[in-house]
Design an enzyme around this catalytic site. Structure first.
Site, PDB file in Angstrom:
ATOM      1  N   LYS A  12       0.834  -1.201   0.000  1.00  0.00           N
ATOM      2  CA  LYS A  12       0.000   0.000   0.000  1.00  0.00           C
ATOM      3  C   LYS A  12       0.868   1.250   0.000  1.00  0.00           C
ATOM      4  CE  LYS A  12      -3.968  -1.807   2.586  1.00  0.00           C
ATOM      5  NZ  LYS A  12      -4.971  -1.607   1.518  1.00  0.00           N
ATOM      6  N   ARG A  48     -10.492 -11.339   1.573  1.00  0.00           N
ATOM      7  CA  ARG A  48     -11.308 -12.411   1.001  1.00  0.00           C
ATOM      8  C   ARG A  48     -10.568 -13.743   1.043  1.00  0.00           C
ATOM      9  NH1 ARG A  48     -11.732  -8.996  -4.475  1.00  0.00           N
ATOM     10  NH2 ARG A  48     -11.390  -7.347  -2.951  1.00  0.00           N
TER      11      ARG A  48
HETATM   12  N1  BES Z   1      -8.273  -3.703   4.198  1.00  0.00           N
HETATM   13  C1  BES Z   1      -8.342  -3.298   2.857  1.00  0.00           C
HETATM   14  C2  BES Z   1      -9.590  -2.493   2.537  1.00  0.00           C
HETATM   15  C3  BES Z   1      -9.630  -1.084   3.065  1.00  0.00           C
HETATM   16  C4  BES Z   1      -8.898  -0.098   2.447  1.00  0.00           C
HETATM   17  C5  BES Z   1     -10.432  -0.772   4.110  1.00  0.00           C
HETATM   18  C6  BES Z   1      -8.968   1.194   2.912  1.00  0.00           C
HETATM   19  C7  BES Z   1     -10.526   0.524   4.561  1.00  0.00           C
HETATM   20  C8  BES Z   1      -9.785   1.512   3.968  1.00  0.00           C
HETATM   21  C9  BES Z   1      -8.337  -4.510   1.930  1.00  0.00           C
HETATM   22  O1  BES Z   1      -7.583  -5.573   2.363  1.00  0.00           O
HETATM   23  C10 BES Z   1      -7.774  -4.048   0.647  1.00  0.00           C
HETATM   24  O2  BES Z   1      -6.637  -3.698   0.616  1.00  0.00           O
HETATM   25  N2  BES Z   1      -8.586  -4.057  -0.408  1.00  0.00           N
HETATM   26  C11 BES Z   1      -8.162  -3.619  -1.684  1.00  0.00           C
HETATM   27  C12 BES Z   1      -8.741  -4.545  -2.700  1.00  0.00           C
HETATM   28  C13 BES Z   1      -8.226  -4.310  -4.092  1.00  0.00           C
HETATM   29  C14 BES Z   1      -6.766  -4.682  -4.173  1.00  0.00           C
HETATM   30  C15 BES Z   1      -9.039  -5.112  -5.053  1.00  0.00           C
HETATM   31  C16 BES Z   1      -8.660  -2.192  -1.886  1.00  0.00           C
HETATM   32  O3  BES Z   1      -9.788  -1.900  -1.473  1.00  0.00           O
HETATM   33  O4  BES Z   1      -7.911  -1.386  -2.407  1.00  0.00           O
HETATM   34 MN    MN Z   2      -5.543  -5.390   1.776  1.00  0.00          MN
END
Ligand code: BES
Ligand code: MN
Ligand code: ZN
Length: 495
Positions: A280, A354
């Site tokens: 991230k 997931r």
């Molecule tokens: N934990 C995150 C989702 C999230 C992001 C929650 C920001 C709250 C604030 C999750 O594991 C994630 O990183 N999801 C990705 C999925 C994507 C790679 C398809 C996302 O939402 O960017």
């Molecule tokens: Mn994630």
């Protein structure tokens, strides 16, 4: 803080502080006429002068002019008499308790139940008063030393039984509300702890401690070797990149006959999500300690069920892991085999929620569930779609979806349904595995739920995406404890 009913007439009440409703328009509360004449005069003066506006959330603290049974009166505005809305009532309670925080009083007597709230009954008022008060009084202290806030002195709040409200009704509603508030506070506490303290093992220990406190709870913690035997290749692939071992925590609350099929709650317990190799951006990455808020909410709800000894069977399942980059971490393109036997191509290692949930959902079938509800900070897309006000809801059964929407509405902890149509499912096609773990740029919340739906075909299932609702950012950064109230209401409605 304890909330107890009080049924004496105001004239007989001895208290360091009485919380009294006042209105911006229309008739003032009849309770004012039962106060001694000096106080009545003082109150009518400050109302006339406009020092107490009566607007929702306005407060004015008065010192009793004579040394009588009441030392102080806190006037709290509730808007126009007869037109107080739910949100006005809540902001009045928050304002009242904010004012009380800085007073040297241990007990207060609160007459706010005297106010009629549009469309809400007495039980709602007691519940919301307690939850808003507890929310206002919440303090994070766990890792503070010199900057720790001074502990509040307030320990008891008497709720005055106004009109024909029975003290027994107040006490019953207060008991339920206090346990919901305890569940919310536990969830917040766990969520606000940093990732280096609140690890998967910490969550497991917390669950075991709950099991020691409540005899209705049976706790099981599966270690990685046991998950390996069950074939949880998807969950384990996420924790492989972390030095903290994954845990699969189950809590069974047995409150009804063994023949009653349980409600199973599955909460994402990702104690820190750096994204893995698909790392991230660093801005606000600290907030990814909140990626275990689904798991924390499940632990909070299980605590509530146990405290109230609810006559129902509920199971909580928390898959707990970290998601970090490492030489042994998942790589984009890796293919893993889930417990259900489906192969998954990991196109983005940051879509890890997931990957741990799918195995936990397959595992959940062993409890022979009536319904399964998973709770997860699953997609940033959900924050884009719904912001911080509504939790995203997707389900393979409309009755279950409606039950949850209704519970959320009642609790003021709302969800909004998104479609789980077959049209979205092809977005998860992979050339090399049964499905991919991401579905492209469009409809990220829906495709995440589509992924999970492949693992929940054998039971009625709903998915709550709490990415926008589980915590607040900015100056008042902190966990909200959502959706503990919604789920508590859902369970109470089934009792
Ligand atoms: N934990 C995150 C989702 C999230 C992001 C929650 C920001 C709250 C604030 C999750 O594991 C994630 O990183 N999801 C990705 C999925 C994507 C790679 C398809 C996302 O939402 O960017
Ligand atoms: Mn994630
Ligand atoms: Zn995540």
């Amino acid at each position: 803080m304890q909330f107890v009913s009080k049924s004496s007439p105001i004239a007989n009440i001895t208290s360091p502080c009485l919380i009294l409703p006042v209105y911006s328009k229309g008739k003032q509360s009849k309770l004012i006429e039962t106060l001694d004449s000096d106080l009545q005069t003082l109150i009518s003066t400050v109302l006339k002068q406009g020092d107490a506006s009566g607007k929702p959330g306005n407060t004015l603290l008065l010192q009793a002019p004579k040394d009588g049974k009441l030392k102080r009166v806190l006037l709290v505005g509730l808007g126009e008499q007869g037109k107080t809305r739910a949100e006005d009532f809540n902001s009045a309670v928050c304002a009242a308790f904010t004012a009380l925080k800085s007073l040297p009083v241990k007990t207060v007597c609160c007459a706010l139940l005297d106010t009629d709230v549009t469309g809400k009954d007495s039980e709602w008022k007691v519940r919301q008063l307690i939850l808003s008060a507890r929310e206002t009084m919440y303090q994070y202290t766990e890792t503070l030393t010199t900057s720790a806030p001074e502990a509040h002195r307030l320990t008891t709040c008497q709720l005055l039984a106004c009109g024909n409200l029975k003290p027994s009704v107040i006490d019953k509603a207060a008991n339920i509300a206090s346990s919901i508030a305890n569940g919310i506070n536990s969830a917040k506490k766990l969520a606000n702890l940093p990732g280096n303290i609140c690890t998967p093992s910490y969550l497991a220990e917390h669950a075991k401690a709950l099991g020691k406190q409540h005899k209705s709870l049976k706790i099981t913690v599966l270690e990685e070797a046991q998950m390996e035997k069950l074939g949880m290749g998807s969950l384990l692939s996420v924790s492989r990149g972390s030095r903290q071992p994954a845990k699969l925590i189950s809590l069974e609350h047995k409150g009804a006959a063994a023949s009653q099929k349980p409600i199973v709650l599955v909460g994402k317990g990702l104690t820190f999500d750096a994204g893995g190799i698909s790392i991230k951006p660093s801005a606000a990455m600290d907030e990814m300690k909140y990626d275990m808020c689904g798991g924390a909410s499940v632990l909070g709800v299980m605590q509530m069920c146990a405290e109230l000894n609810l006559p129902i069977n509920v199971v909580g399942v928390v898959p707990a892991s970290e998601n970090l980059p490492d030489g042994d971490a998942n790589k984009p393109g890796d293919i893993v085999t889930s417990m259900a036997g489906l192969t998954i191509e990991i196109l983005n290692t940051d879509a890890e929620g997931r990957l741990i949930l799918c195995d936990a959902l397959t595992y959940s079938a062993k409890f022979k569930p009536d319904v399964v509800i998973d709770i997860a900070t699953l997609t940033g897309a959900c924050v884009v779609a719904l912001g911080k006000h509504a939790t995203g809801l997707l389900a393979n059964n409309d009755d279950l979806a409606n039950e949850l929407l209704d519970a959320g509405q009642k609790a003021g902890d709302k969800a909004w349904q998104l479609p789980l149509w077959d049209e979205y499912k092809p977005q998860l096609k992979s050339n090399f595995a049964d499905l991919a773990n991401i579905g492209g740029p469009g409809a990220g919340t829906i495709t995440a739920a589509c992924f999970l739906s492949r693992f929940t075909e054998d039971y009625r299932w709903a998915h709550l995406d709490i990415a926008g609702t589980a915590w607040k950012s900015g100056a008042d950064k902190g966990a909200t404890g959502r959706p503990v109230h919604m789920l508590s209401q859902f369970i109470l409605d089934r009792c």
